[in-house]
Design a protein around this motif. Structure first.
Motif, mmCIF file in Angstrom:
data_model
loop_
_atom_site.group_PDB
_atom_site.id
_atom_site.type_symbol
_atom_site.label_atom_id
_atom_site.label_comp_id
_atom_site.label_asym_id
_atom_site.label_seq_id
_atom_site.Cartn_x
_atom_site.Cartn_y
_atom_site.Cartn_z
ATOM 1 N N GLU A 137 0.859 -1.185 0.000
ATOM 2 C CA GLU A 137 0.000 0.000 0.000
ATOM 3 C C GLU A 137 0.891 1.229 0.000
ATOM 4 O O GLU A 137 1.902 1.269 0.710
ATOM 5 N N ALA A 138 0.502 2.226 -0.766
ATOM 6 C CA ALA A 138 1.309 3.442 -0.830
ATOM 7 C C ALA A 138 1.036 4.308 0.396
ATOM 8 O O ALA A 138 -0.101 4.397 0.860
ATOM 9 N N PRO A 139 2.063 4.951 0.939
ATOM 10 C CA PRO A 139 1.829 5.890 2.043
ATOM 11 C C PRO A 139 1.004 7.075 1.565
ATOM 12 O O PRO A 139 1.057 7.450 0.389
ATOM 13 N N GLU A 140 0.232 7.643 2.451
ATOM 14 C CA GLU A 140 -0.598 8.782 2.081
ATOM 15 C C GLU A 140 0.271 9.993 1.785
ATOM 16 O O GLU A 140 1.325 10.187 2.397
ATOM 17 N N GLY A 141 -0.167 10.790 0.836
ATOM 18 C CA GLY A 141 0.567 11.994 0.478
ATOM 19 C C GLY A 141 -0.245 12.839 -0.474
ATOM 20 O O GLY A 141 -1.270 12.406 -1.014
ATOM 21 N N GLU A 142 0.223 14.043 -0.706
ATOM 22 C CA GLU A 142 -0.484 14.956 -1.608
ATOM 23 C C GLU A 142 -0.239 14.614 -3.077
ATOM 24 O O GLU A 142 -1.020 14.978 -3.950
ATOM 25 N N LEU A 143 0.860 13.911 -3.344
ATOM 26 C CA LEU A 143 1.228 13.598 -4.730
ATOM 27 C C LEU A 143 1.839 12.208 -4.808
ATOM 28 O O LEU A 143 2.693 11.847 -4.002
ATOM 29 N N LEU A 144 1.402 11.437 -5.791
ATOM 30 C CA LEU A 144 2.064 10.178 -6.159
ATOM 31 C C LEU A 144 2.750 10.422 -7.492
ATOM 32 O O LEU A 144 2.088 10.692 -8.501
ATOM 33 N N LEU A 145 4.071 10.352 -7.505
ATOM 34 C CA LEU A 145 4.858 10.671 -8.692
ATOM 35 C C LEU A 145 5.537 9.403 -9.200
ATOM 36 O O LEU A 145 6.432 8.857 -8.553
ATOM 37 N N THR A 146 5.110 8.903 -10.360
ATOM 38 C CA THR A 146 5.727 7.709 -10.937
ATOM 39 C C THR A 146 6.912 8.114 -11.808
ATOM 40 O O THR A 146 6.839 9.088 -12.558
ATOM 41 N N VAL A 147 8.006 7.351 -11.694
ATOM 42 C CA VAL A 147 9.220 7.654 -12.465
ATOM 43 C C VAL A 147 9.596 6.463 -13.333
ATOM 44 O O VAL A 147 9.529 5.323 -12.905
ATOM 45 N N ASP A 148 9.971 6.768 -14.578
ATOM 46 C CA ASP A 148 10.336 5.738 -15.565
ATOM 47 C C ASP A 148 9.146 4.831 -15.867
ATOM 48 O O ASP A 148 9.318 3.685 -16.264
ATOM 49 N N CYS A 149 7.950 5.323 -15.667
ATOM 50 C CA CYS A 149 6.727 4.572 -15.933
ATOM 51 C C CYS A 149 5.561 5.552 -15.875
ATOM 52 O O CYS A 149 5.722 6.702 -15.451
ATOM 53 N N GLN A 150 4.399 5.076 -16.302
ATOM 54 C CA GLN A 150 3.225 5.941 -16.359
ATOM 55 C C GLN A 150 2.065 5.308 -15.605
ATOM 56 O O GLN A 150 1.785 4.113 -15.779
ATOM 57 N N TYR A 151 1.435 6.098 -14.765
ATOM 58 C CA TYR A 151 0.328 5.636 -13.931
ATOM 59 C C TYR A 151 -0.718 4.944 -14.806
ATOM 60 O O TYR A 151 -1.155 5.487 -15.810
ATOM 61 N N ARG A 152 -1.087 3.722 -14.429
ATOM 62 C CA ARG A 152 -1.984 2.869 -15.207
ATOM 63 C C ARG A 152 -1.371 2.458 -16.562
ATOM 64 O O ARG A 152 -2.077 2.083 -17.503
ATOM 65 N N GLY A 153 -0.054 2.492 -16.655
ATOM 66 C CA GLY A 153 0.614 2.130 -17.901
ATOM 67 C C GLY A 153 0.862 0.646 -18.065
ATOM 68 O O GLY A 153 1.381 0.222 -19.097
ATOM 69 N N GLY A 154 0.534 -0.141 -17.032
ATOM 70 C CA GLY A 154 0.641 -1.591 -17.157
ATOM 71 C C GLY A 154 1.817 -2.209 -16.437
ATOM 72 O O GLY A 154 1.797 -3.399 -16.110
ATOM 73 N N ASN A 155 2.875 -1.446 -16.183
ATOM 74 C CA ASN A 155 4.057 -2.030 -15.533
ATOM 75 C C ASN A 155 4.294 -1.459 -14.142
ATOM 76 O O ASN A 155 5.382 -1.584 -13.587
ATOM 77 N N VAL A 156 3.268 -0.825 -13.588
ATOM 78 C CA VAL A 156 3.395 -0.246 -12.252
ATOM 79 C C VAL A 156 2.090 -0.463 -11.497
ATOM 80 O O VAL A 156 1.000 -0.278 -12.049
ATOM 81 N N THR A 157 2.206 -0.928 -10.243
ATOM 82 C CA THR A 157 1.019 -1.159 -9.418
ATOM 83 C C THR A 157 0.246 0.140 -9.237
ATOM 84 O O THR A 157 0.839 1.187 -8.959
ATOM 85 N N VAL A 158 -1.058 0.084 -9.414
ATOM 86 C CA VAL A 158 -1.895 1.282 -9.331
ATOM 87 C C VAL A 158 -2.341 1.500 -7.890
ATOM 88 O O VAL A 158 -3.052 0.682 -7.316
ATOM 89 N N PHE A 159 -1.910 2.599 -7.311
ATOM 90 C CA PHE A 159 -2.343 3.002 -5.982
ATOM 91 C C PHE A 159 -3.213 4.252 -6.096
ATOM 92 O O PHE A 159 -2.898 5.146 -6.891
ATOM 93 N N PRO A 160 -4.299 4.344 -5.319
ATOM 94 C CA PRO A 160 -5.103 5.567 -5.337
ATOM 95 C C PRO A 160 -4.305 6.732 -4.767
ATOM 96 O O PRO A 160 -3.492 6.549 -3.851
ATOM 97 N N ALA A 161 -4.502 7.909 -5.319
ATOM 98 C CA ALA A 161 -3.750 9.073 -4.856
ATOM 99 C C ALA A 161 -4.544 10.346 -5.111
ATOM 100 O O ALA A 161 -5.369 10.407 -6.036
ATOM 101 N N GLU A 162 -4.269 11.348 -4.303
ATOM 102 C CA GLU A 162 -4.946 12.642 -4.427
ATOM 103 C C GLU A 162 -4.588 13.321 -5.741
ATOM 104 O O GLU A 162 -5.436 13.816 -6.474
ATOM 105 N N LYS A 163 -3.301 13.349 -6.055
ATOM 106 C CA LYS A 163 -2.798 13.909 -7.307
ATOM 107 C C LYS A 163 -1.787 12.935 -7.901
ATOM 108 O O LYS A 163 -1.015 12.301 -7.180
ATOM 109 N N ILE A 164 -1.763 12.852 -9.227
ATOM 110 C CA ILE A 164 -0.861 11.932 -9.929
ATOM 111 C C ILE A 164 0.125 12.727 -10.782
ATOM 112 O O ILE A 164 -0.268 13.631 -11.525
ATOM 113 N N GLY A 165 1.396 12.366 -10.682
ATOM 114 C CA GLY A 165 2.417 12.952 -11.532
ATOM 115 C C GLY A 165 3.201 11.862 -12.247
ATOM 116 O O GLY A 165 3.305 10.730 -11.755
ATOM 117 N N VAL A 166 3.752 12.196 -13.407
ATOM 118 C CA VAL A 166 4.533 11.243 -14.205
ATOM 119 C C VAL A 166 5.795 11.934 -14.714
ATOM 120 O O VAL A 166 5.727 13.032 -15.267
#
Length: 327
Positions: free
Chosen positions: A79-108
């Protein structure tokens, strides 16, 4: 997305808590990029975490050395820790190669072609050889000196080294500039470079290569491995891709939910297009012209192919693709 730098990091100035997420089955590029951002945000006084998830924890010796010797605070989570931003690096949120965690704001922040709808914050440079270079340039614009922390400099350097075939696939000026400017810990770098495989992985690779499928008409190889660290798929694929009579290679293995693919091709074949064709309607895939990957889902295989064997499915799709694109 793309284009010139535009103070992308300014958007996070007022945020107090940021979670940086590496892709599942992390490699050196996602770890190095994530670590540099972690160091930057921590120096800004933010509450920051660096995480990854997925089916596999890191087992590759070189990455274990990277995390331990460079003191990278990377944590495996369910489970991802709570925060104001979830920033994925070297991958894209819901891109298929990264576990999807709910987040307030999403960055890539990424260097792969866009494969998702626009998130809240997005910076992608698909013309760069590594995500480490993308991050290095964003941080440099903010006055952050990567060389002030030799651990960060070494992590960025190793990320670029790993994602560009030991610097043999560097094409952008930015990649070359970062490579030349970073002041690294050469001892740790040498240790990582010479620790790519465990003895068990050597055996897995040997057995997989011995039993590979080769199609001489269309000059491709299919290689099935037993379950292993996802990074090993790329290592095997890179080796097979050096064979003179092979223009395309797919190395794959079974997971609990599907089949993980690594794809390497001569540029005229197009690895990203091939990965997309292999996974169309039954998974997700993509990457660059000569290096890509994908995931095929078992539940989708069943609905499209019934009980057909995965090797037969991949063989059929490989032939269809090569017939269409290599005329």
């Amino acid at each position: 997305t793309g284009g010139s730098l535009h103070m992308f990091l300014n958007q996070f100035e007022e945020m107090e808590s940021i979670c940086i997420q590496c892709h599942d089955g992390p490699d050196a590029d996602t770890i190095g990029a994530g670590f540099a951002l972690y160091d930057y945000f921590e120096k800004k006084g933010k509450r920051v975490s660096l995480i990854y998830s997925g089916m596999h924890k890191i087992t590759k010796p070189s990455l274990q050395i990277m995390v331990n010797e460079l003191e990278i605070p990377l944590v495996y989570v369910s489970e991802a820790p709570e925060g104001e931003l979830l920033l994925t690096v070297d991958c894209q949120y819901r891109g298929g190669n990264v576990t999807v965690f709910p987040a307030e704001k999403i960055g890539v922040v990424d260097h792969h072609p866009r494969c998702i709808p626009e998130p809240d914050f997005c910076y992608i440079r698909s013309d760069y050889g590594s995500c480490c270079t993308v991050v290095w340039e964003l941080l440099k614009e903010k006055g952050y000196d990567a060389n002030a922390n030799k651990h960060v400099a070494t992590a960025l350097y190793y990320g670029l080294y790993s994602d560009t075939g030991q610097f043999s696939e560097i094409y952008s000026a930015q990649d070359k500039t970062m490579r030349d400017e970073l002041k690294i810990d050469r001892e740790v770098m040498d240790e990582m470079v010479t620790s790519n495989l465990s003895r068990r992985e050597l055996c897995i690779a040997g057995e997989a290569l011995r039993d590979h499928i080769y199609n001489g008409e269309y000059r491709y190889a299919l290689v099935f491995t037993e379950p292993c660290d996802p990074n090993l798929l790329g290592v095997i694929c890179d080796l097979v891709n050096q064979v003179a009579t092979i223009d395309a290679c797919v190395v794959y293995n079974e997971t609990a939910t599907g089949y993980k693919l690594s794809v390497r091709c001569a540029k005229q074949v197009g690895a990203s297009r091939l990965a997309d064709a292999l996974t169309k309607d039954i998974g997700t895939g993509g990457g660059h012209a000569n290096k890509a990957g994908g995931m095929i889902m078992k539940k989708l295989i069943q609905s499209h192919y019934g009980k057909m064997d995965i090797a037969d499915i991949l063989n059929r799709r490989m032939q269809d693709y090569m017939r269409e694109h290599m005329r």
